[in-house]
Design an enzyme around this catalytic site. Structure first.
Site, PDB file in Angstrom:
ATOM      1  N   ARG A  31       0.836  -1.201   0.000  1.00 56.82           N
ATOM      2  CA  ARG A  31       0.000   0.000   0.000  1.00 56.82           C
ATOM      3  C   ARG A  31       0.871   1.252   0.000  1.00 56.82           C
ATOM      4  NH1 ARG A  31      -1.074   4.874   2.300  1.00 56.82           N
ATOM      5  NH2 ARG A  31      -0.509   3.965   4.316  1.00 56.82           N
ATOM      6  N   ASP A  32       1.405   1.619   1.143  1.00 59.62           N
ATOM      7  CA  ASP A  32       2.189   2.842   1.240  1.00 59.62           C
ATOM      8  C   ASP A  32       3.442   2.767   0.382  1.00 59.62           C
ATOM      9  OD1 ASP A  32       3.276   5.231   2.019  1.00 59.62           O
ATOM     10  OD2 ASP A  32       3.103   4.883   4.150  1.00 59.62           O
ATOM     11  N   HIS A 223       4.232   4.706  12.701  1.00 63.66           N
ATOM     12  CA  HIS A 223       4.390   4.614  11.246  1.00 63.66           C
ATOM     13  C   HIS A 223       5.403   5.684  10.869  1.00 63.66           C
ATOM     14  CE1 HIS A 223       2.822   4.045   7.036  1.00 63.66           C
ATOM     15  NE2 HIS A 223       3.375   5.252   6.926  1.00 63.66           N
ATOM     16  N   HIS A 225       8.604   7.482   8.513  1.00 63.53           N
ATOM     17  CA  HIS A 225       9.263   7.702   7.228  1.00 63.53           C
ATOM     18  C   HIS A 225      10.678   8.209   7.492  1.00 63.53           C
ATOM     19  CE1 HIS A 225       5.896   7.227   4.246  1.00 63.53           C
ATOM     20  NE2 HIS A 225       5.241   7.217   5.386  1.00 63.53           N
ATOM     21  N   CYS A 256       3.732   9.613   0.494  1.00 59.47           N
ATOM     22  CA  CYS A 256       2.336  10.043   0.365  1.00 59.47           C
ATOM     23  C   CYS A 256       2.197  11.004  -0.814  1.00 59.47           C
ATOM     24  CB  CYS A 256       1.882  10.725   1.653  1.00 59.47           C
ATOM     25  SG  CYS A 256       0.207  11.388   1.576  1.00 59.47           S
ATOM     26  N   ASN A 265       9.285   4.925   3.486  1.00 61.56           N
ATOM     27  CA  ASN A 265       9.068   4.420   4.832  1.00 61.56           C
ATOM     28  C   ASN A 265      10.372   3.904   5.438  1.00 61.56           C
ATOM     29  OD1 ASN A 265       5.868   4.013   5.156  1.00 61.56           O
ATOM     30  ND2 ASN A 265       6.458   3.546   3.046  1.00 61.56           N
TER      31      ASN A 265
END
Length: 320
Positions: A31-32, A223, A225, A256, A265
Site C-alpha cells: 500500500r504505502d 508509522h 518515514h 504520500c 518508509n
C-alpha cells in the site's frame, strides 16, 4: 531471542512496557510502498510479494486502500487482491478505508482488518481527504458502524501526528483529541504517523507520552518515514517508550502523494536488522526477506532505499 509467533494483539497498554521480547512489524509495501511508484505492479506480482512476506514470517501486512482509482491508480486492484489473499490465512491483511463507499467495498471483498486514516492537521486533511480533520472524522462514523456490524477489526492511523507539510508542527493535544475520537469509533490500535519523516526522537517522546497519558490502556504503534534519516532513531525511541508495533516497507520505498517532500518508509529489512541486533525478536526470517526484496528490485527496476539493499548479503546476526 527465541519467541513464539504472535500477531501482536495479545498484549495492550502499559503491560507492553514491562518487557521487550518481541515486536510486531506490519509491512506496508503493497500500500504505502507502491502507491506513488510510477511502475504499475500487476496483481499477480503483488500476490507473489505478499506470499513471500508471509513466508518470511510477517503476520501483518498492509495490502491496499479502498480509494478512487483515479486518485491512487496503484490501489485500483485492492478488491481482487484482498479477495485472493484473505482466504486461507490467519495473517492480518489491512486495507485503508476513508469513507462509507470504501467500507462497503471492504465488506464485499471479504476484508477482516481495516485501518482508518485521519490527519491530525487540517492542511494535510484537506489535501489528502478533501475536508478538514473534523469532517474526516464525521465521515468515518457510518463506516465504523458498518464495519463493526460485519465483525471487521478496525485500527486507525493518525497522519501528520508530529509535523505537517502545510501547518508545521502538530500540537500533541490535537493528536490526543483525534485519537480519543478514533477510539470512540472502535479503533483497537492507534498508529501515530510521521507522514513526511520530519519528526525527531523528541517529537516522538512528547506526543507518545501525551497520548498515553490521555489513553493509558490504548495500544499504540508508529508509522515512520525516513526523509531526514531519523526513522531508526525514532523507532528506537518508540521502543524505550513501550511501543511494540511498527509499520515498515520492504526496501524502504513509499511516500504520500498528498504530502510534499515525503520520502520512503522506514525499511522492513533495516528495522528487522536493528531489532535482531539488540535481541528483540520479530518472527521474521531475514534470509527469506532478502529474497522477496530481490524480487521487488526486479519488479521496480530501480535501486531501493533501504541500507541493506546495497549490501550483497544479510548480516551474520540476521542469520541466527
Amino acid at each position: 531471542m527465541a519467541a513464539s509467533r504472535t500477531t501482536g494483539y495479545e498484549t495492550t497498554g502499559p503491560a507492553e512496557q514491562e518487557r521487550v521480547e518481541q515486536v510486531l512489524i506490519t509491512d506496508v509495501l503493497l500500500r504505502d510502498g507502491l502507491q506513488i511508484e510510477p511502475v504499475t505492479v500487476p496483481t499477480s506480482d503483488k500476490i507473489r510479494l505478499a506470499s513471500g512476506l508471509l513466508e518470511a514470517g510477517l503476520t501483518s501486512l498492509e495490502v491496499g486502500a479502498f480509494v478512487h482509482p483515479e486518485k491512487v491508480p496503484q490501489m485500483a486492484d485492492t478488491d481482487p487482491l484482498v479477495a485472493a489473499l484473505q482466504p486461507g490465512t490467519d495473517a492480518a491483511l489491512h486495507t485503508l478505508v476513508f469513507n462509507e463507499r470504501g467500507a462497503l467495498r471492504a465488506v464485499a471483498a471479504g476484508a477482516r482488518h481495516v485501518r482508518f486514516v485521519v490527519s491530525a492537521s487540517d492542511g494535510h486533511s484537506r489535501a489528502n481527504a478533501g475536508t478538514d480533520t473534523r469532517g474526516a472524522l464525521e465521515r468515518l462514523e457510518p463506516c465504523a458502524r458498518l464495519l463493526t456490524e460485519h465483525g471487521i477489526r478496525i485500527e486507525a492511523s493518525i497522519a501528520t501526528a508530529f509535523v505537517c507539510p502545510y501547518d508545521g508542527e502538530t500540537p500533541p493535544r490535537r493528536v490526543v483529541d483525534v485519537a480519543r475520537r478514533l477510539v470512540e469509533l472502535g479503533a483497537k490500535v492507534i498508529h501515530l504517523a510521521d507522514t513526511i519523516g520530519a519528526a525527531s526522537p523528541a517529537h516522538i517522546r512528547r506526543t507518545v507520552c501525551e497520548v498515553r497519558a490521555a489513553l493509558p490502556a490504548q495500544p499504540l504503534g508508529l508509522h515512520l518515514h525516513n526523509t531526514y534519516g531519523m526513522a531508526s532513531a525514532n523507532a528506537w525511541e518508540g521502543v524505550q517508550l513501550g511501543i511494540r508495533r511498527f509499520d515498515a516497507a520492504l526496501g524502504g520505498i513509499g511516500g504520500c502523494p498528498f504530502a510534499p517532500g515525503a520520502a520512503g518508509n522506514i525499511a522492513t529489512d533495516d528495522l528487522v536488522n536493528l531489532f535482531h541486533h539488540v535481541g528483540i525478536a520479530t518472527g521474521v526470517d531475514a534470509a527469506k526477506l532478502v529474497a522477496v526484496r530481490d524480487q521487488l528490485h526486479v519488479l521496480l527496476g530501480r535501486k531501493l532505499e533501504s541500507a541493506l539493499s546495497s549490501v550483497p548479503a544479510a548480516p551474520v546476526a540476521l542469520r541466527v
